[in-house]
Design a protein around this motif. Structure first.
Motif, mmCIF file in Angstrom:
data_model
loop_
_atom_site.group_PDB
_atom_site.id
_atom_site.type_symbol
_atom_site.label_atom_id
_atom_site.label_comp_id
_atom_site.label_asym_id
_atom_site.label_seq_id
_atom_site.Cartn_x
_atom_site.Cartn_y
_atom_site.Cartn_z
ATOM 1 N N LEU A 197 0.827 -1.203 0.000
ATOM 2 C CA LEU A 197 0.000 0.000 0.000
ATOM 3 C C LEU A 197 0.862 1.254 0.000
ATOM 4 C CD1 LEU A 197 -2.800 1.326 0.216
ATOM 5 C CD2 LEU A 197 -2.575 1.150 2.690
ATOM 6 N N LEU A 198 1.902 1.276 0.823
ATOM 7 C CA LEU A 198 2.773 2.438 0.913
ATOM 8 C C LEU A 198 3.533 2.679 -0.389
ATOM 9 C CD1 LEU A 198 3.876 4.628 2.816
ATOM 10 C CD2 LEU A 198 5.675 3.026 3.434
ATOM 11 N N ILE A 199 4.123 1.651 -0.945
ATOM 12 C CA ILE A 199 4.896 1.803 -2.178
ATOM 13 C C ILE A 199 3.986 2.170 -3.340
ATOM 14 C CG2 ILE A 199 6.261 0.515 -3.877
ATOM 15 C CD1 ILE A 199 7.593 -0.878 -1.489
ATOM 16 N N GLY A 200 2.828 1.529 -3.448
ATOM 17 C CA GLY A 200 1.899 1.861 -4.517
ATOM 18 C C GLY A 200 1.391 3.291 -4.426
ATOM 19 N N ALA A 201 1.056 3.731 -3.211
ATOM 20 C CA ALA A 201 0.576 5.108 -3.033
ATOM 21 C C ALA A 201 1.674 6.120 -3.332
ATOM 22 C CB ALA A 201 0.057 5.291 -1.616
ATOM 23 N N LEU A 202 2.909 5.834 -2.935
ATOM 24 C CA LEU A 202 4.011 6.744 -3.224
ATOM 25 C C LEU A 202 4.317 6.805 -4.723
ATOM 26 C CD1 LEU A 202 6.434 6.045 -0.250
ATOM 27 C CD2 LEU A 202 5.116 8.122 -0.693
ATOM 28 N N LEU A 203 4.207 5.688 -5.419
ATOM 29 C CA LEU A 203 4.401 5.711 -6.871
ATOM 30 C C LEU A 203 3.300 6.511 -7.562
ATOM 31 C CD1 LEU A 203 5.637 2.082 -7.576
ATOM 32 C CD2 LEU A 203 6.899 4.199 -7.975
ATOM 33 N N LEU A 204 2.073 6.393 -7.077
ATOM 34 C CA LEU A 204 0.990 7.212 -7.616
ATOM 35 C C LEU A 204 1.258 8.695 -7.371
ATOM 36 C CD1 LEU A 204 -2.140 5.121 -6.586
ATOM 37 C CD2 LEU A 204 -1.335 5.544 -8.898
ATOM 38 N N CYS A 205 1.751 9.037 -6.194
ATOM 39 C CA CYS A 205 2.078 10.440 -5.885
ATOM 40 C C CYS A 205 3.230 10.945 -6.745
ATOM 41 C CB CYS A 205 2.430 10.584 -4.417
ATOM 42 S SG CYS A 205 1.020 10.396 -3.327
ATOM 43 N N LEU A 214 12.775 15.716 -11.066
ATOM 44 C CA LEU A 214 13.997 15.023 -10.660
ATOM 45 C C LEU A 214 13.793 14.258 -9.351
ATOM 46 C CD1 LEU A 214 16.631 17.769 -11.522
ATOM 47 C CD2 LEU A 214 16.090 15.701 -12.801
ATOM 48 N N LEU A 215 13.182 14.912 -8.387
ATOM 49 C CA LEU A 215 12.899 14.249 -7.109
ATOM 50 C C LEU A 215 11.965 13.059 -7.302
ATOM 51 C CD1 LEU A 215 12.947 14.181 -3.983
ATOM 52 C CD2 LEU A 215 10.961 15.680 -4.066
ATOM 53 N N ALA A 216 10.913 13.252 -8.085
ATOM 54 C CA ALA A 216 9.955 12.170 -8.309
ATOM 55 C C ALA A 216 10.580 11.021 -9.093
ATOM 56 C CB ALA A 216 8.729 12.703 -9.041
ATOM 57 N N GLY A 217 11.430 11.324 -10.055
ATOM 58 C CA GLY A 217 12.079 10.276 -10.834
ATOM 59 C C GLY A 217 13.025 9.432 -10.002
ATOM 60 N N ILE A 218 13.815 10.089 -9.173
ATOM 61 C CA ILE A 218 14.736 9.346 -8.299
ATOM 62 C C ILE A 218 13.958 8.525 -7.278
ATOM 63 C CG2 ILE A 218 16.502 9.620 -6.518
ATOM 64 C CD1 ILE A 218 17.513 12.047 -8.170
ATOM 65 N N ALA A 219 12.917 9.128 -6.698
ATOM 66 C CA ALA A 219 12.107 8.401 -5.714
ATOM 67 C C ALA A 219 11.423 7.197 -6.349
ATOM 68 C CB ALA A 219 11.072 9.336 -5.103
ATOM 69 N N ALA A 220 10.923 7.343 -7.579
ATOM 70 C CA ALA A 220 10.254 6.228 -8.255
ATOM 71 C C ALA A 220 11.224 5.092 -8.542
ATOM 72 C CB ALA A 220 9.607 6.713 -9.544
ATOM 73 N N MET A 221 12.442 5.426 -8.926
ATOM 74 C CA MET A 221 13.421 4.375 -9.204
ATOM 75 C C MET A 221 13.828 3.644 -7.920
ATOM 76 S SD MET A 221 15.644 6.250 -12.136
ATOM 77 C CE MET A 221 16.417 4.822 -12.836
ATOM 78 N N ILE A 222 13.968 4.377 -6.829
ATOM 79 C CA ILE A 222 14.278 3.732 -5.545
ATOM 80 C C ILE A 222 13.112 2.858 -5.093
ATOM 81 C CG2 ILE A 222 14.683 4.187 -3.088
ATOM 82 C CD1 ILE A 222 16.304 6.662 -3.997
ATOM 83 N N LEU A 223 11.893 3.372 -5.229
ATOM 84 C CA LEU A 223 10.714 2.587 -4.851
ATOM 85 C C LEU A 223 10.570 1.332 -5.712
ATOM 86 C CD1 LEU A 223 8.149 5.442 -4.233
ATOM 87 C CD2 LEU A 223 9.023 3.837 -2.528
ATOM 88 N N VAL A 274 12.951 -1.184 -4.251
ATOM 89 C CA VAL A 274 12.476 -1.633 -2.939
ATOM 90 C C VAL A 274 11.244 -2.521 -3.072
ATOM 91 C CG1 VAL A 274 11.475 -0.791 -0.768
ATOM 92 C CG2 VAL A 274 13.488 0.303 -1.713
ATOM 93 N N ALA A 275 10.437 -2.298 -4.105
ATOM 94 C CA ALA A 275 9.201 -3.062 -4.281
ATOM 95 C C ALA A 275 9.454 -4.518 -4.649
ATOM 96 C CB ALA A 275 8.338 -2.412 -5.356
ATOM 97 N N ILE A 276 10.598 -4.817 -5.221
ATOM 98 C CA ILE A 276 10.851 -6.202 -5.651
ATOM 99 C C ILE A 276 10.827 -7.173 -4.464
ATOM 100 C CG2 ILE A 276 12.558 -7.740 -6.716
ATOM 101 C CD1 ILE A 276 13.214 -5.405 -8.619
ATOM 102 N N PRO A 277 11.566 -6.939 -3.376
ATOM 103 C CA PRO A 277 11.470 -7.911 -2.275
ATOM 104 C C PRO A 277 10.277 -7.703 -1.346
ATOM 105 C CG PRO A 277 13.160 -6.302 -1.780
ATOM 106 C CD PRO A 277 12.658 -5.996 -3.156
ATOM 107 N N THR A 278 9.654 -6.521 -1.366
ATOM 108 C CA THR A 278 8.626 -6.248 -0.368
ATOM 109 C C THR A 278 7.197 -6.319 -0.882
ATOM 110 O OG1 THR A 278 8.763 -3.873 -0.776
ATOM 111 C CG2 THR A 278 10.164 -4.769 0.958
ATOM 112 N N SER A 279 6.960 -6.182 -2.163
ATOM 113 C CA SER A 279 5.586 -6.064 -2.674
ATOM 114 C C SER A 279 5.310 -7.047 -3.801
ATOM 115 C CB SER A 279 5.336 -4.650 -3.192
ATOM 116 O OG SER A 279 5.549 -3.711 -2.195
ATOM 117 N N ASN A 280 5.198 -8.304 -3.476
ATOM 118 C CA ASN A 280 4.862 -9.339 -4.466
ATOM 119 C C ASN A 280 5.762 -9.270 -5.685
ATOM 120 O OD1 ASN A 280 2.736 -10.267 -2.877
ATOM 121 N ND2 ASN A 280 1.337 -8.778 -3.761
ATOM 122 N N PHE A 281 7.050 -9.268 -5.451
ATOM 123 C CA PHE A 281 8.053 -9.150 -6.509
ATOM 124 C C PHE A 281 7.825 -7.914 -7.368
ATOM 125 C CE2 PHE A 281 7.930 -13.781 -5.735
ATOM 126 C CZ PHE A 281 9.215 -13.914 -5.243
ATOM 127 N N GLY A 282 7.482 -6.813 -6.732
ATOM 128 C CA GLY A 282 7.293 -5.553 -7.449
ATOM 129 C C GLY A 282 6.131 -5.612 -8.408
#
Length: 113
Positions: free
Chosen positions: A34-42, A55-64, A67-75
């Motif tokens: 829920l957190l990663i999906g909502a942050l990607l939507l934002c 730039l901030l959103a692009g870097i944050a999306a790439m980090i998310l 991070v989503a691969i091990p935490t959110s159903n293999f991203g």
């Protein structure tokens, strides 16, 4: 990035029925999904509506996405992470052009002088 947010969110909160069998993916990663999906939507909304924060959103999306691969159903079964990586890279590479209104004002000011 908006599509990747939806793809990451969908498997964790979707249930459907196939020939009288209820299918529901229930995992331990509900909160992180829920957190990663909502942050990607934002991040996607930020790039769409405020291009100064791309730039901030692009870097944050790439980090998310990573991070989503091990935490959110293999991203989102790797589709969501791939979309987030592509969206983040595109937002980093994108440079907004000059606005048409700004050019008209500059020409008018130059003609008046």
């Amino acid at each position: 990035m908006v599509i990747s947010g939806l793809v990451v969110l969908t498997p964790a909160y979707l249930s459907f029925e196939m020939s009288n069998i209820q299918v529901h993916l229930s995992t331990m990663s509900g909160v992180s999904t829920l957190l990663i999906g909502a942050l990607l939507l934002c991040c996607g909304a930020m790039v769409w509506f405020q291009s100064e924060g791309r730039l901030l959103a692009g870097i944050a999306a790439m980090i998310l996405a990573v991070v989503a691969i091990p935490t959110s159903n293999f991203g989102g079964f790797f589709v969501g992470s791939l979309c987030a990586l592509i969206g983040g890279a595109l937002s980093l590479a994108w440079a907004p052009g000059p606005r048409p209104d700004g050019n008209k004002r500059a020409r008018r000011d130059g003609e008046e002088s």
